[in-house]
Design a protein around this motif. Sequence first.
Motif, short mmCIF file in Angstrom:
data_model
loop_
_atom_site.label_atom_id
_atom_site.label_comp_id
_atom_site.label_asym_id
_atom_site.label_seq_id
_atom_site.Cartn_x
_atom_site.Cartn_y
_atom_site.Cartn_z
N GLN A 190 0.53 -1.29 0.10
CA GLN A 190 0.14 0.18 0.10
C GLN A 190 0.98 0.99 0.20
N ILE A 191 2.07 1.89 0.96
CA ILE A 191 2.99 2.41 1.22
C ILE A 191 3.87 2.14 0.34
N CYS A 192 4.79 3.07 -0.77
CA CYS A 192 5.89 3.51 -1.74
C CYS A 192 6.76 3.75 -0.76
N TYR A 193 7.66 3.56 0.64
CA TYR A 193 8.51 5.11 0.99
C TYR A 193 9.61 5.41 0.40
N LEU A 194 9.48 7.13 0.28
CA LEU A 194 10.60 7.21 -0.75
C LEU A 194 11.72 8.14 -0.10
N THR A 195 13.59 7.36 -0.82
CA THR A 195 14.57 7.24 -0.75
C THR A 195 15.36 9.09 -0.83
N PRO A 196 15.95 8.91 -0.32
CA PRO A 196 17.16 10.40 -0.31
C PRO A 196 16.46 11.25 -1.53
N TRP A 197 17.28 10.24 -2.70
CA TRP A 197 17.57 10.55 -4.07
C TRP A 197 15.90 10.83 -4.34
N ASP A 198 14.66 10.42 -3.91
CA ASP A 198 13.65 10.60 -4.45
C ASP A 198 13.62 12.43 -3.78
N ILE B 130 11.06 9.08 6.19
CA ILE B 130 11.93 10.37 6.54
C ILE B 130 11.12 11.65 6.69
N ASN B 131 11.58 12.02 8.03
CA ASN B 131 11.62 13.51 8.23
C ASN B 131 11.87 14.75 8.17
N LEU B 132 10.78 15.87 7.11
CA LEU B 132 12.27 16.42 6.96
C LEU B 132 11.48 17.62 7.53
N PRO B 133 12.79 18.55 7.44
CA PRO B 133 12.90 19.73 8.49
C PRO B 133 11.71 21.49 7.63
N PHE B 134 10.52 20.81 6.97
CA PHE B 134 10.00 21.62 6.58
C PHE B 134 8.82 21.53 7.88
N LYS B 135 8.18 22.60 7.10
CA LYS B 135 6.36 22.87 7.65
C LYS B 135 5.65 22.58 6.93
N HIS B 136 5.84 23.86 5.37
CA HIS B 136 5.03 23.65 4.81
C HIS B 136 6.06 23.60 3.44
N HIS B 137 5.25 22.90 2.26
CA HIS B 137 5.84 23.26 1.17
C HIS B 137 6.67 24.21 0.18
N ASP B 138 5.58 25.50 0.86
CA ASP B 138 6.17 26.58 0.15
C ASP B 138 7.84 26.49 0.48
N GLU B 139 7.51 26.31 1.44
CA GLU B 139 9.64 26.07 2.22
C GLU B 139 10.57 25.96 1.22
N PHE B 140 9.89 24.72 0.14
CA PHE B 140 10.72 24.17 -0.48
C PHE B 140 10.24 24.08 -1.93
N ILE B 141 9.07 24.06 -2.44
CA ILE B 141 8.53 24.39 -3.80
C ILE B 141 8.87 25.85 -4.31
N SER B 142 9.47 25.62 -5.82
CA SER B 142 9.57 26.64 -7.06
C SER B 142 8.63 26.43 -8.25
N ARG B 143 8.16 26.85 -8.88
CA ARG B 143 8.28 26.79 -10.55
C ARG B 143 9.09 27.81 -11.42
N TRP C 231 23.39 14.37 2.97
CA TRP C 231 21.81 14.28 2.56
C TRP C 231 20.78 14.30 3.63
N LEU C 232 20.97 13.21 4.74
CA LEU C 232 20.08 12.89 5.81
C LEU C 232 20.54 13.47 7.06
N LEU C 233 21.78 13.87 6.81
CA LEU C 233 22.37 15.22 8.46
C LEU C 233 21.95 16.97 7.92
N SER C 234 21.28 16.86 6.53
CA SER C 234 20.61 18.30 6.25
C SER C 234 19.17 17.54 4.99
N PRO C 235 18.66 17.25 5.04
CA PRO C 235 17.57 17.38 3.91
C PRO C 235 17.11 18.55 3.32
#
Length: 464
Positions: free
Chosen positions: A25-33, A226-239, A367-371
Amino acid sequence: MSTPSVQLISECFIKPYSPIEDSNQICYLTPWDIALLSVHYIQKGLLFKKPESIDNQQDFMNNLLDNLKHSLSLALDHFYPLAGRLVTQKTQDPLSYAVFVDCINSPGAGFIHATLNMTISDILSPVDVPPVVHSFFDHHKAINHDGHTMPLLSIKVTELLDGVFIGCSMNHCIADGTSYWNFFNTWSELFQAKPQTPQVHVDAPIISHNPIHNRWFPQGCSDRLINLPFKHHDEFISRYESTKLRDRIFHFSAESITKLKAKANSESNSNKISSFQSLSAFVWKSMTRARNLQHDQKTSCKLTANNRSRMEPPLPEQYFGNSVHGLEAEATAGEVVENNLGWAAWKVHVAVANHGDAAVQKYVKEWLLSPMVYRIDMLVEANSVMMSSSPRFNVYGNEFGMGKAVAVRSGYANKSDGEVTAYPGREGGGSVDLEVCLLPETMAALESDEKFMSIASVCNNPMC
């Protein structure tokens, strides 16, 4: 007179032929992904000529579409994450932010039928790839994070007057180029399996190469969410919107590449430089001349390396997901232009040769130390050459009842000044096609470069 536009006829969703097991049911994502959440989907597709012996065009297309849908459903049995959607899981106590694939709670992969009042020659004969080709793909300008609401896989079948284009948009968080073409090859294999039985539920046919969904995580990474250091996707998404570019296909015969390899090894007193490293160095030198850079300006040749065979133990080639890394050879423009091909090719070779298991492990652990999440505008570097994809992919082995494809083309996704996409040449034998994206003035200079044009051919259109 205005250029005809692609007309939408129908669209639907395709689910896997068999129910997905609860354990999948769940596909986990790696750092590469996860690092690719803010880049575009992969968009590649094949152009086919309609069989000449068609009695009824409508019957032909109806049968083709039915069989494409049925075989796609069978393929999704094996590549079931592509039928899912991205999910972001956030909690406050403890604080966490994670992205994964829900393979079950989704309407499935997208499937679109469209038409265009143009011919194969209209697509392949112009000097530059015509902009209408971008319309052959769904998810135009979409980024991978959009997979929360958009299909992770969308197929668009565009009927031309004398041909059919099958365009595939695949979420880059789910797959790299190797995984992409493994899926396409399996889909083709299932299409060709006889009989085609969309109306009858039978056991799915056995395929030649089963994808491996056990995603790789580094030793010690016990929590695969993997726990990411974000609260909202606006912190890491750009167009990203690319500047105005010219997009052109250059063909390199097997003979011309053999000569480049021999020249590069001879000039570097080596026998280690590969054909693709030689070709990459040749393109690097040619583009640097065309850009007319200052002598001391920095330039680079970047390549996308498949990590699978470089790891210890190696990952299987059928590993489904991302397992790639960017490599780079750097120099000043003066060094690249004034030194011979062997000098530049050796720089490229060293960058490739130094990339092994230790480099892969180091990157993932850091990357895991600083995603972080890549942004296309941060990846685009002035005066660089970016060699992507691979001429080793099985592109022209894909058939869907219309014989061998006449051409491969890509969409808008991930294109920038200096982007070069490599494909095998249609005639095989070690030939290579390069799709080159450059600023208009740089492309004009490259077209006038006698050294470059003495090696590259300008027409790989089998119809001309």
